[in-house]
Design a protein around this motif. Structure first.
Motif, PDB file in Angstrom:
ATOM      1  N   ASN A 134       4.405  -1.933  -3.922  1.00 16.31           N
ATOM      2  CA  ASN A 134       3.813  -0.859  -4.740  1.00 16.31           C
ATOM      3  C   ASN A 134       2.827  -0.017  -3.921  1.00 16.31           C
ATOM      4  O   ASN A 134       2.059   0.758  -4.471  1.00 16.31           O
ATOM      5  CB  ASN A 134       3.099  -1.442  -5.975  1.00 16.31           C
ATOM      6  N   GLY A 135       2.841  -0.219  -2.600  1.00 14.48           N
ATOM      7  CA  GLY A 135       1.982   0.589  -1.727  1.00 14.48           C
ATOM      8  C   GLY A 135       0.607  -0.005  -1.501  1.00 14.48           C
ATOM      9  O   GLY A 135      -0.249   0.622  -0.872  1.00 14.48           O
ATOM     10  N   HIS A 136       0.361  -1.230  -1.979  1.00 18.28           N
ATOM     11  CA  HIS A 136      -1.000  -1.745  -1.795  1.00 18.28           C
ATOM     12  C   HIS A 136      -1.257  -2.099  -0.336  1.00 18.28           C
ATOM     13  O   HIS A 136      -0.353  -2.470   0.402  1.00 18.28           O
ATOM     14  CB  HIS A 136      -1.331  -2.893  -2.758  1.00 18.28           C
ATOM     15  N   ILE A 137      -2.512  -1.917   0.073  1.00 18.22           N
ATOM     16  CA  ILE A 137      -2.945  -2.349   1.404  1.00 18.22           C
ATOM     17  C   ILE A 137      -4.141  -3.265   1.194  1.00 18.22           C
ATOM     18  O   ILE A 137      -4.981  -2.988   0.346  1.00 18.22           O
ATOM     19  CB  ILE A 137      -3.270  -1.161   2.355  1.00 18.22           C
ATOM     20  N   GLY A 138      -4.206  -4.361   1.972  1.00 17.11           N
ATOM     21  CA  GLY A 138      -5.137  -5.428   1.616  1.00 17.11           C
ATOM     22  C   GLY A 138      -4.692  -5.861   0.228  1.00 17.11           C
ATOM     23  O   GLY A 138      -3.515  -6.095  -0.017  1.00 17.11           O
ATOM     24  N   PHE A 139      -5.643  -5.910  -0.705  1.00 18.25           N
ATOM     25  CA  PHE A 139      -5.252  -6.115  -2.098  1.00 18.25           C
ATOM     26  C   PHE A 139      -5.671  -4.907  -2.933  1.00 18.25           C
ATOM     27  O   PHE A 139      -5.942  -5.019  -4.118  1.00 18.25           O
ATOM     28  CB  PHE A 139      -5.856  -7.399  -2.658  1.00 18.25           C
ATOM     29  N   ASN A 140      -5.750  -3.751  -2.294  1.00 15.85           N
ATOM     30  CA  ASN A 140      -6.106  -2.531  -3.029  1.00 15.85           C
ATOM     31  C   ASN A 140      -4.871  -2.033  -3.773  1.00 15.85           C
ATOM     32  O   ASN A 140      -3.940  -1.501  -3.167  1.00 15.85           O
ATOM     33  CB  ASN A 140      -6.609  -1.459  -2.065  1.00 15.85           C
ATOM     34  N   LEU A 208       6.083   8.090   3.757  1.00 15.15           N
ATOM     35  CA  LEU A 208       6.456   9.138   4.709  1.00 15.15           C
ATOM     36  C   LEU A 208       6.600  10.515   4.068  1.00 15.15           C
ATOM     37  O   LEU A 208       6.697  11.514   4.756  1.00 15.15           O
ATOM     38  CB  LEU A 208       7.731   8.741   5.467  1.00 15.15           C
ATOM     39  N   LYS A 209       6.559  10.553   2.749  1.00 15.90           N
ATOM     40  CA  LYS A 209       6.532  11.862   2.089  1.00 15.90           C
ATOM     41  C   LYS A 209       5.238  12.590   2.403  1.00 15.90           C
ATOM     42  O   LYS A 209       5.144  13.802   2.318  1.00 15.90           O
ATOM     43  CB  LYS A 209       6.669  11.693   0.571  1.00 15.90           C
ATOM     44  N   GLY A 210       4.209  11.774   2.718  1.00 12.44           N
ATOM     45  CA  GLY A 210       2.963  12.368   3.165  1.00 12.44           C
ATOM     46  C   GLY A 210       2.064  12.896   2.061  1.00 12.44           C
ATOM     47  O   GLY A 210       1.120  13.629   2.328  1.00 12.44           O
ATOM     48  N   GLU A 211       2.357  12.526   0.810  1.00 14.52           N
ATOM     49  CA  GLU A 211       1.489  12.995  -0.279  1.00 14.52           C
ATOM     50  C   GLU A 211       0.378  12.001  -0.522  1.00 14.52           C
ATOM     51  O   GLU A 211       0.642  10.828  -0.780  1.00 14.52           O
ATOM     52  CB  GLU A 211       2.307  13.135  -1.575  1.00 14.52           C
ATOM     53  N   MET A 212      -0.866  12.463  -0.430  1.00 16.84           N
ATOM     54  CA  MET A 212      -1.997  11.554  -0.654  1.00 16.84           C
ATOM     55  C   MET A 212      -2.300  11.456  -2.133  1.00 16.84           C
ATOM     56  O   MET A 212      -2.494  12.475  -2.803  1.00 16.84           O
ATOM     57  CB  MET A 212      -3.214  12.058   0.095  1.00 16.84           C
ATOM     58  N   ASP A 213      -2.302  10.207  -2.617  1.00 13.45           N
ATOM     59  CA  ASP A 213      -2.454  10.012  -4.055  1.00 13.45           C
ATOM     60  C   ASP A 213      -2.987   8.594  -4.283  1.00 13.45           C
ATOM     61  O   ASP A 213      -2.403   7.636  -3.762  1.00 13.45           O
ATOM     62  CB  ASP A 213      -1.049  10.180  -4.674  1.00 13.45           C
ATOM     63  N   SER A 219      -1.126   5.715   1.044  1.00 11.01           N
ATOM     64  CA  SER A 219      -1.185   7.130   1.432  1.00 11.01           C
ATOM     65  C   SER A 219      -2.580   7.522   1.922  1.00 11.01           C
ATOM     66  O   SER A 219      -2.748   8.560   2.562  1.00 11.01           O
ATOM     67  CB  SER A 219      -0.721   8.033   0.283  1.00 11.01           C
ATOM     68  N   ALA A 220      -3.582   6.672   1.659  1.00 15.06           N
ATOM     69  CA  ALA A 220      -4.933   6.926   2.178  1.00 15.06           C
ATOM     70  C   ALA A 220      -4.928   6.952   3.701  1.00 15.06           C
ATOM     71  O   ALA A 220      -5.814   7.538   4.325  1.00 15.06           O
ATOM     72  CB  ALA A 220      -5.897   5.838   1.700  1.00 15.06           C
ATOM     73  N   LEU A 221      -3.921   6.325   4.293  1.00 18.66           N
ATOM     74  CA  LEU A 221      -3.880   6.249   5.754  1.00 18.66           C
ATOM     75  C   LEU A 221      -3.745   7.633   6.387  1.00 18.66           C
ATOM     76  O   LEU A 221      -4.026   7.806   7.571  1.00 18.66           O
ATOM     77  CB  LEU A 221      -2.759   5.312   6.219  1.00 18.66           C
TER      78      LEU A 221
END
Ligand SMILES: N[C@@H]1[C@@H](O)[C@H](O)[C@@H](COP(=O)(O)O)O[C@@H]1O
Length: 245
Positions: A134-140, A208-213, A219-221
């Motif tokens: 679902n796009g989480h990084i760490g547990f964010n 890779l769509k590059g939309e920050m959301d 996508s914060a990266l």
């Protein structure tokens, strides 16, 4: 974002380990942010091999782990303390290793103390990251603030389901975790994001769509100027354009 597409999990793991080794050779006192889950296991295997066979020295390296489940004792077999011990720390001696304490009596206090520690010792020179489907990084989880610091996160049901494979039964997966926030992660000097397998294809496509959301934490990266994504062919998929630079 630099994108390196490799053949498979083995190659991703080798490339990631070589990336870390190169940086440690250049700076033996490096601070390294570490991740858990299935993705970095191969990388840890290669790091251990490098230590054993090529005498790579990590004795002055400091490590910070991204996260830990709330409520699991450190020596619980499914805690991230145990995970790191088993897959890396028992094989490679590091200078200092830090993991949030998920059984602290005062979790808020623990989060503040961990963030202070990162500031004092770090920020990490390299932060190793996996990505949740679902796009989480760490547990964010989706919706987490891009400015967030270390905090207690309620795990998404999809995350608990995905991680159930590490537990005897799905109900055993804790409902909460302490995690470095996205803001804490973004303070790292370099970020190394790994993704492997079809399970990650959708998340990588969306990234890779590059939309920050904020509904898609990874996508914060795009707010960071030094991110390397090492992705295998299955996770990258056919026809994904290098939209990101
Ligand atoms: N907290 C971890 C993350 O740090 C990890 O990157 C992600 C993906 O896990 P896996 O590598 O097993 O697919 O989910 C876990 O829940």
């Amino acid at each position: 974002m630099k994108i390196k597409v490799v053949k498979d999990y083995e190659e991703m793991s080798r490339e990631a380990a070589l990336f870390i080794e190169k940086n440690v050779r250049e700076n033996p006192q490096l601070t390294l942010g570490l991740a858990t889950g299935g993705t970095p296991l191969g990388t840890y295997r290669f790091l251990a091999q490098g230590h054993r066979e090529r005498k790579m020295d990590y004795s002055r390296v400091t490590t910070f782990n991204l996260d830990e489940y709330v409520g699991l004792p450190k020596n619980h077999e499914h805690s991230y303390h145990s995970f790191m011990q088993k897959h890396l720390f028992s094989l490679v001696p590091f200078g200092r290793t830090y993991i949030p304490n998920g059984e602290a009596a005062d979790l808020e206090e623990e989060c503040i103390a961990y963030e202070r520690l990162i500031e004092k010792e770090g920020p990490p020179d390299i932060q190793l990251l996996g990505i949740g489907s679902n796009g989480h990084i760490g547990f964010n989880e989706p919706g987490a603030s891009f400015e967030g610091e270390t905090h207690v996160e309620t795990l998404a049901e999809t995350t608990r389901k995905a991680n159930a494979r590490f537990f005897p039964s799905p109900e055993d997966v804790p409902k909460e975790a302490i995690t470095m926030g996205i803001g804490s992660i973004l303070k790292s000097r370099k970020i190394l994001l790994l993704a492997s397998g079809l399970r990650k294809n959708e998340a990588i496509r969306r990234l890779l769509k590059g939309e920050m959301d904020e509904s898609f934490p990874a996508s914060a990266l795009y707010h960071h100027e030094n991110v390397t994504l090492i992705v295998d062919e299955e996770a990258y998929g056919k026809g994904v354009e290098d939209i990101a630079e």
